[in-house]
Design a protein around this motif. Structure first.
Motif, PDB file in Angstrom:
ATOM      1  N   VAL A  83       0.851  -1.189   0.000  1.00  0.00           N
ATOM      2  CA  VAL A  83       0.000   0.000   0.000  1.00  0.00           C
ATOM      3  C   VAL A  83       0.884   1.236   0.000  1.00  0.00           C
ATOM      4  CG1 VAL A  83      -1.810   1.262   1.195  1.00  0.00           C
ATOM      5  CG2 VAL A  83      -1.802  -1.236   1.227  1.00  0.00           C
ATOM      6  N   GLY A  84       0.914   1.935  -1.125  1.00  0.00           N
ATOM      7  CA  GLY A  84       1.808   3.074  -1.257  1.00  0.00           C
ATOM      8  C   GLY A  84       1.217   4.382  -0.755  1.00  0.00           C
ATOM      9  N   LYS A  85       2.085   5.279  -0.373  1.00  0.00           N
ATOM     10  CA  LYS A  85       1.711   6.655  -0.011  1.00  0.00           C
ATOM     11  C   LYS A  85       2.672   7.543  -0.780  1.00  0.00           C
ATOM     12  CE  LYS A  85       2.334   9.894   3.802  1.00  0.00           C
ATOM     13  NZ  LYS A  85       2.950  10.061   5.131  1.00  0.00           N
ATOM     14  N   ASP A  86       2.207   8.064  -1.922  1.00  0.00           N
ATOM     15  CA  ASP A  86       3.119   8.795  -2.798  1.00  0.00           C
ATOM     16  C   ASP A  86       2.986  10.308  -2.706  1.00  0.00           C
ATOM     17  OD1 ASP A  86       0.737   9.221  -4.116  1.00  0.00           O
ATOM     18  OD2 ASP A  86       1.263   8.056  -5.896  1.00  0.00           O
ATOM     19  N   SER A  87       2.194  10.799  -1.763  1.00  0.00           N
ATOM     20  CA  SER A  87       2.089  12.248  -1.588  1.00  0.00           C
ATOM     21  C   SER A  87       1.670  12.568  -0.158  1.00  0.00           C
ATOM     22  CB  SER A  87       1.082  12.859  -2.571  1.00  0.00           C
ATOM     23  OG  SER A  87      -0.219  12.376  -2.311  1.00  0.00           O
ATOM     24  N   SER A  88       2.031  13.745   0.285  1.00  0.00           N
ATOM     25  CA  SER A  88       1.650  14.187   1.632  1.00  0.00           C
ATOM     26  C   SER A  88       1.701  15.701   1.704  1.00  0.00           C
ATOM     27  CB  SER A  88       2.580  13.581   2.692  1.00  0.00           C
ATOM     28  OG  SER A  88       3.873  14.157   2.611  1.00  0.00           O
ATOM     29  N   VAL A 180      11.209   5.129  -2.638  1.00  0.00           N
ATOM     30  CA  VAL A 180      11.094   5.603  -1.261  1.00  0.00           C
ATOM     31  C   VAL A 180      11.807   6.944  -1.184  1.00  0.00           C
ATOM     32  CG1 VAL A 180      11.645   5.190   1.155  1.00  0.00           C
ATOM     33  CG2 VAL A 180      11.027   3.268  -0.324  1.00  0.00           C
ATOM     34  N   SER A 181      11.136   7.940  -0.636  1.00  0.00           N
ATOM     35  CA  SER A 181      11.759   9.270  -0.555  1.00  0.00           C
ATOM     36  C   SER A 181      11.602   9.857   0.844  1.00  0.00           C
ATOM     37  CB  SER A 181      11.152  10.222  -1.592  1.00  0.00           C
ATOM     38  OG  SER A 181       9.747  10.310  -1.456  1.00  0.00           O
ATOM     39  N   THR A 182      12.592  10.649   1.215  1.00  0.00           N
ATOM     40  CA  THR A 182      12.597  11.324   2.508  1.00  0.00           C
ATOM     41  C   THR A 182      12.646  12.821   2.258  1.00  0.00           C
ATOM     42  OG1 THR A 182      13.770   9.454   3.508  1.00  0.00           O
ATOM     43  CG2 THR A 182      13.783  11.553   4.720  1.00  0.00           C
ATOM     44  N   ALA A 192      11.905  22.353  12.339  1.00  0.00           N
ATOM     45  CA  ALA A 192      12.300  21.193  11.535  1.00  0.00           C
ATOM     46  C   ALA A 192      11.079  20.367  11.144  1.00  0.00           C
ATOM     47  CB  ALA A 192      13.281  20.326  12.316  1.00  0.00           C
ATOM     48  N   TYR A 193      11.151  19.768   9.968  1.00  0.00           N
ATOM     49  CA  TYR A 193      10.091  18.861   9.522  1.00  0.00           C
ATOM     50  C   TYR A 193      10.731  17.669   8.817  1.00  0.00           C
ATOM     51  CZ  TYR A 193      10.785  20.306   4.673  1.00  0.00           C
ATOM     52  OH  TYR A 193      11.330  20.532   3.425  1.00  0.00           O
ATOM     53  N   LEU A 194      10.010  16.554   8.783  1.00  0.00           N
ATOM     54  CA  LEU A 194      10.468  15.356   8.072  1.00  0.00           C
ATOM     55  C   LEU A 194       9.277  14.467   7.754  1.00  0.00           C
ATOM     56  CD1 LEU A 194      13.560  13.140   8.754  1.00  0.00           C
ATOM     57  CD2 LEU A 194      11.319  12.070   8.498  1.00  0.00           C
ATOM     58  N   ASP A 195       9.272  13.913   6.554  1.00  0.00           N
ATOM     59  CA  ASP A 195       8.243  12.952   6.165  1.00  0.00           C
ATOM     60  C   ASP A 195       8.846  11.961   5.187  1.00  0.00           C
ATOM     61  OD1 ASP A 195       5.790  11.735   6.200  1.00  0.00           O
ATOM     62  OD2 ASP A 195       4.826  13.115   4.816  1.00  0.00           O
ATOM     63  N   THR A 196       8.300  10.750   5.146  1.00  0.00           N
ATOM     64  CA  THR A 196       8.751   9.735   4.199  1.00  0.00           C
ATOM     65  C   THR A 196       7.586   9.285   3.343  1.00  0.00           C
ATOM     66  OG1 THR A 196       8.309   7.850   5.665  1.00  0.00           O
ATOM     67  CG2 THR A 196      10.467   8.903   5.842  1.00  0.00           C
ATOM     68  N   LEU A 197       7.890   8.957   2.106  1.00  0.00           N
ATOM     69  CA  LEU A 197       6.881   8.456   1.167  1.00  0.00           C
ATOM     70  C   LEU A 197       7.367   7.168   0.514  1.00  0.00           C
ATOM     71  CD1 LEU A 197       5.961  11.757  -0.762  1.00  0.00           C
ATOM     72  CD2 LEU A 197       4.719  10.744   1.157  1.00  0.00           C
ATOM     73  N   THR A 198       6.446   6.261   0.230  1.00  0.00           N
ATOM     74  CA  THR A 198       6.748   5.036  -0.514  1.00  0.00           C
ATOM     75  C   THR A 198       5.733   4.906  -1.631  1.00  0.00           C
ATOM     76  OG1 THR A 198       7.579   3.950   1.493  1.00  0.00           O
ATOM     77  CG2 THR A 198       7.049   2.546  -0.383  1.00  0.00           C
TER      78      THR A 198
END
Length: 205
Positions: A83-88, A180-182, A192-198
């Motif tokens: 199950v991908g999450k390609d945007s946020s 996969v992106s960070t 500071a902010y951080l999120d990951t996507l797959t």
């Protein structure tokens, strides 16, 4: 003969010192593939995560900025999940009661192209941020169980609102691919902010 023996002893000493001083550090270094395959789905500090995923940009931070990320938590991407999450979208309000809110739009993906694959990752913000960093990896699997890093890229920008990675993979092997992106950095006031996507999995043949 004595000179030859002395030279041999000197070279042996140098060899041992190299193995004692240098090799342990190399052996302890965790690869991105190992991190994702072994710790996928678990929570670790964002600082520890960035040390592995985007070390070049992370080490350029001040000690205070690094501390912000060591104080944050991130869930390591789980490559076994389809199950991908390609945007946020991340919403940042830097002070209590402030009416100013910044939005961070993140996206990644992999798509079929002529004789290959196009893959990308980018971040776009609604204001000029102190820094924006994007680190992305293209992963490959022939069975969707064991994944290996096939390509990677990292980009950063200072005093900007947009950073993008866009790459092309020529004649890839038959199999499954995902990105996969960070996405991380600092808002105008230093938050500071951080999120990951797959991304979703793409089968290429």
């Amino acid at each position: 003969m004595k000179k030859s023996k002395a030279l041999t002893m000197f070279l042996l000493t140098v060899f041992l010192l190299v193995n004692i001083v240098i090799m342990p550090g190399s052996a302890e270094k965790t690869s991105i593939s190992t991190l994702f395959n072994e710790k996928g789905g678990t929570e670790i500090s964002a600082g520890e995560y960035l040390e592995i995923v985007d070390p070049g940009n992370f080490y350029n931070l001040t000690e205070e900025q690094k501390y912000q990320f060591y104080s944050m938590k991130v869930v390591v991407p789980d490559l076994s999940q389809d199950v991908g999450k390609d945007s946020s979208i991340i919403e940042i309000r830097e002070s209590l009661g402030s009416r100013i809110e910044y939005a961070v739009h993140n996206h990644n993906g992999v798509t079929p192209a002529l004789l290959g694959l196009d893959w990308l990752a980018y971040t776009e913000t609604t204001a000029i941020f102190q820094d924006i960093n994007v680190a992305a990896q293209l992963f490959y699997s022939d069975d969707e169980n064991s994944w290996e890093e096939d390509d990677k890229e990292s980009k950063s920008g200072s005093a900007t609102s947009y950073v993008e990675i866009s790459k092309y993979k020529f004649l890839p092997s038959t199999g499954y691919y995902k990105v996969v992106s960070t996405h991380w950095g600092h808002a105008p006031g230093g938050t500071a902010y951080l999120d990951t996507l797959t991304s979703n999995t793409l089968y290429y043949s």
